[in-house]
Scaffold this motif. Sequence first.
Motif, PDB file in Angstrom:
ATOM      1  N   VAL A 145       0.870  -1.168   0.000  1.00  0.00           N
ATOM      2  CA  VAL A 145       0.000   0.000   0.000  1.00  0.00           C
ATOM      3  C   VAL A 145       0.907   1.218   0.000  1.00  0.00           C
ATOM      4  CG1 VAL A 145      -1.688   1.333   1.314  1.00  0.00           C
ATOM      5  CG2 VAL A 145      -1.801  -1.156   1.324  1.00  0.00           C
ATOM      6  N   LEU A 146       0.710   2.091  -0.958  1.00  0.00           N
ATOM      7  CA  LEU A 146       1.423   3.367  -0.988  1.00  0.00           C
ATOM      8  C   LEU A 146       0.365   4.436  -0.785  1.00  0.00           C
ATOM      9  CD1 LEU A 146       3.909   5.121  -1.460  1.00  0.00           C
ATOM     10  CD2 LEU A 146       3.394   5.037  -3.903  1.00  0.00           C
ATOM     11  N   GLU A 147       0.403   5.063   0.368  1.00  0.00           N
ATOM     12  CA  GLU A 147      -0.612   6.060   0.688  1.00  0.00           C
ATOM     13  C   GLU A 147       0.022   7.443   0.704  1.00  0.00           C
ATOM     14  OE1 GLU A 147      -4.191   7.006   3.775  1.00  0.00           O
ATOM     15  OE2 GLU A 147      -3.495   4.975   3.461  1.00  0.00           O
ATOM     16  N   VAL A 148      -0.597   8.339  -0.036  1.00  0.00           N
ATOM     17  CA  VAL A 148      -0.168   9.730  -0.070  1.00  0.00           C
ATOM     18  C   VAL A 148      -1.111  10.491   0.854  1.00  0.00           C
ATOM     19  CG1 VAL A 148       0.252  11.748  -1.511  1.00  0.00           C
ATOM     20  CG2 VAL A 148       0.683   9.441  -2.417  1.00  0.00           C
ATOM     21  N   ASP A 149      -0.575  10.936   1.988  1.00  0.00           N
ATOM     22  CA  ASP A 149      -1.382  11.548   3.039  1.00  0.00           C
ATOM     23  C   ASP A 149      -1.539  13.049   2.875  1.00  0.00           C
ATOM     24  OD1 ASP A 149      -1.502   9.058   4.185  1.00  0.00           O
ATOM     25  OD2 ASP A 149       0.005   9.482   5.726  1.00  0.00           O
ATOM     26  N   GLY A 150      -2.751  13.503   3.048  1.00  0.00           N
ATOM     27  CA  GLY A 150      -3.054  14.930   3.094  1.00  0.00           C
ATOM     28  C   GLY A 150      -3.000  15.430   4.527  1.00  0.00           C
ATOM     29  N   LYS A 151      -3.368  16.684   4.720  1.00  0.00           N
ATOM     30  CA  LYS A 151      -3.230  17.293   6.049  1.00  0.00           C
ATOM     31  C   LYS A 151      -4.130  16.665   7.104  1.00  0.00           C
ATOM     32  CE  LYS A 151      -6.348  21.092   4.947  1.00  0.00           C
ATOM     33  NZ  LYS A 151      -6.474  22.530   4.802  1.00  0.00           N
ATOM     34  N   GLN A 152      -5.218  16.012   6.696  1.00  0.00           N
ATOM     35  CA  GLN A 152      -6.101  15.377   7.674  1.00  0.00           C
ATOM     36  C   GLN A 152      -5.401  14.253   8.432  1.00  0.00           C
ATOM     37  OE1 GLN A 152      -6.362  15.139   4.392  1.00  0.00           O
ATOM     38  NE2 GLN A 152      -7.076  13.124   3.760  1.00  0.00           N
ATOM     39  N   HIS A 153      -4.318  13.737   7.885  1.00  0.00           N
ATOM     40  CA  HIS A 153      -3.569  12.674   8.542  1.00  0.00           C
ATOM     41  C   HIS A 153      -2.674  13.206   9.661  1.00  0.00           C
ATOM     42  CE1 HIS A 153      -4.640   9.464   5.661  1.00  0.00           C
ATOM     43  NE2 HIS A 153      -4.770  10.486   4.839  1.00  0.00           N
ATOM     44  N   LEU A 154      -2.568  14.519   9.768  1.00  0.00           N
ATOM     45  CA  LEU A 154      -1.728  15.132  10.801  1.00  0.00           C
ATOM     46  C   LEU A 154      -2.480  15.389  12.096  1.00  0.00           C
ATOM     47  CD1 LEU A 154       0.187  17.702   8.550  1.00  0.00           C
ATOM     48  CD2 LEU A 154       0.965  15.439   9.321  1.00  0.00           C
ATOM     49  N   THR A 155      -3.804  15.279  12.052  1.00  0.00           N
ATOM     50  CA  THR A 155      -4.608  15.517  13.257  1.00  0.00           C
ATOM     51  C   THR A 155      -4.504  14.298  14.174  1.00  0.00           C
ATOM     52  OG1 THR A 155      -6.623  14.527  12.357  1.00  0.00           O
ATOM     53  CG2 THR A 155      -6.260  16.887  11.909  1.00  0.00           C
ATOM     54  N   PRO A 156      -4.769  14.487  15.475  1.00  0.00           N
ATOM     55  CA  PRO A 156      -4.750  13.324  16.378  1.00  0.00           C
ATOM     56  C   PRO A 156      -5.705  12.216  15.913  1.00  0.00           C
ATOM     57  CG  PRO A 156      -4.741  15.347  17.654  1.00  0.00           C
ATOM     58  CD  PRO A 156      -4.954  15.742  16.212  1.00  0.00           C
ATOM     59  N   LYS A 157      -6.889  12.593  15.461  1.00  0.00           N
ATOM     60  CA  LYS A 157      -7.863  11.608  14.985  1.00  0.00           C
ATOM     61  C   LYS A 157      -7.337  10.893  13.733  1.00  0.00           C
ATOM     62  CE  LYS A 157     -12.706  11.140  13.670  1.00  0.00           C
ATOM     63  NZ  LYS A 157     -13.979  11.848  13.450  1.00  0.00           N
ATOM     64  N   GLY A 158      -6.746  11.660  12.823  1.00  0.00           N
ATOM     65  CA  GLY A 158      -6.195  11.077  11.602  1.00  0.00           C
ATOM     66  C   GLY A 158      -5.045  10.136  11.887  1.00  0.00           C
ATOM     67  N   LYS A 159      -4.161  10.533  12.804  1.00  0.00           N
ATOM     68  CA  LYS A 159      -3.026   9.687  13.169  1.00  0.00           C
ATOM     69  C   LYS A 159      -3.495   8.384  13.808  1.00  0.00           C
ATOM     70  CE  LYS A 159       0.344  13.378  13.772  1.00  0.00           C
ATOM     71  NZ  LYS A 159       1.214  14.099  14.706  1.00  0.00           N
ATOM     72  N   ALA A 160      -4.494   8.491  14.692  1.00  0.00           N
ATOM     73  CA  ALA A 160      -5.015   7.294  15.353  1.00  0.00           C
ATOM     74  C   ALA A 160      -5.638   6.342  14.333  1.00  0.00           C
ATOM     75  CB  ALA A 160      -6.032   7.686  16.424  1.00  0.00           C
ATOM     76  N   HIS A 161      -6.381   6.908  13.397  1.00  0.00           N
ATOM     77  CA  HIS A 161      -7.004   6.096  12.352  1.00  0.00           C
ATOM     78  C   HIS A 161      -5.941   5.401  11.501  1.00  0.00           C
ATOM     79  CE1 HIS A 161      -9.867   4.862   9.278  1.00  0.00           C
ATOM     80  NE2 HIS A 161      -9.019   5.339   8.386  1.00  0.00           N
ATOM     81  N   ASP A 162      -4.910   6.137  11.121  1.00  0.00           N
ATOM     82  CA  ASP A 162      -3.831   5.579  10.306  1.00  0.00           C
ATOM     83  C   ASP A 162      -3.107   4.447  11.037  1.00  0.00           C
ATOM     84  OD1 ASP A 162      -4.415   7.325   8.264  1.00  0.00           O
ATOM     85  OD2 ASP A 162      -2.746   8.680   8.689  1.00  0.00           O
ATOM     86  N   GLU A 163      -2.832   4.642  12.321  1.00  0.00           N
ATOM     87  CA  GLU A 163      -2.146   3.614  13.094  1.00  0.00           C
ATOM     88  C   GLU A 163      -2.964   2.325  13.136  1.00  0.00           C
ATOM     89  OE1 GLU A 163      -1.136   5.154  16.958  1.00  0.00           O
ATOM     90  OE2 GLU A 163       0.076   6.761  16.100  1.00  0.00           O
ATOM     91  N   LYS A 164      -4.262   2.470  13.352  1.00  0.00           N
ATOM     92  CA  LYS A 164      -5.149   1.310  13.413  1.00  0.00           C
ATOM     93  C   LYS A 164      -5.210   0.606  12.054  1.00  0.00           C
ATOM     94  CE  LYS A 164      -9.700   0.239  15.269  1.00  0.00           C
ATOM     95  NZ  LYS A 164     -10.939   0.808  15.801  1.00  0.00           N
ATOM     96  N   ARG A 165      -5.360   1.390  11.009  1.00  0.00           N
ATOM     97  CA  ARG A 165      -5.439   0.839   9.650  1.00  0.00           C
ATOM     98  C   ARG A 165      -4.129   0.172   9.257  1.00  0.00           C
ATOM     99  NH1 ARG A 165      -4.370   2.894   4.498  1.00  0.00           N
ATOM    100  NH2 ARG A 165      -5.697   2.028   2.889  1.00  0.00           N
ATOM    101  N   ASP A 166      -3.008   0.834   9.535  1.00  0.00           N
ATOM    102  CA  ASP A 166      -1.701   0.261   9.202  1.00  0.00           C
ATOM    103  C   ASP A 166      -1.478  -1.058   9.932  1.00  0.00           C
ATOM    104  OD1 ASP A 166      -1.334   2.521   7.678  1.00  0.00           O
ATOM    105  OD2 ASP A 166       0.321   3.331   8.874  1.00  0.00           O
ATOM    106  N   ALA A 167      -1.858  -1.109  11.205  1.00  0.00           N
ATOM    107  CA  ALA A 167      -1.700  -2.349  11.980  1.00  0.00           C
ATOM    108  C   ALA A 167      -2.516  -3.477  11.345  1.00  0.00           C
ATOM    109  CB  ALA A 167      -2.117  -2.129  13.430  1.00  0.00           C
TER     110      ALA A 167
END
Length: 75
Positions: A6-28
Amino acid sequence: IKEKMVLEVDGKQHLTPKGKAHDEKRDAFLRENGWEVFRLAWVSVRSEAGKRRVEQALTEFLEVLRSRKVVALEK
């Protein structure tokens, strides 16, 4: 050997605490299911230099895959 990436190009929404938490869960989840996850910031890939970085990252990933296949074939 079948590889998944998976190659994900992250926008600014990934920098928020909610976005980071979502990304961590999805990546795991993805990693637990055999996917290799690469994340790049959108701002880093919108220029020609950024596009070259993406190309380099993909090239390196493919080299890793090739080396794994060679090791697996030698076993």
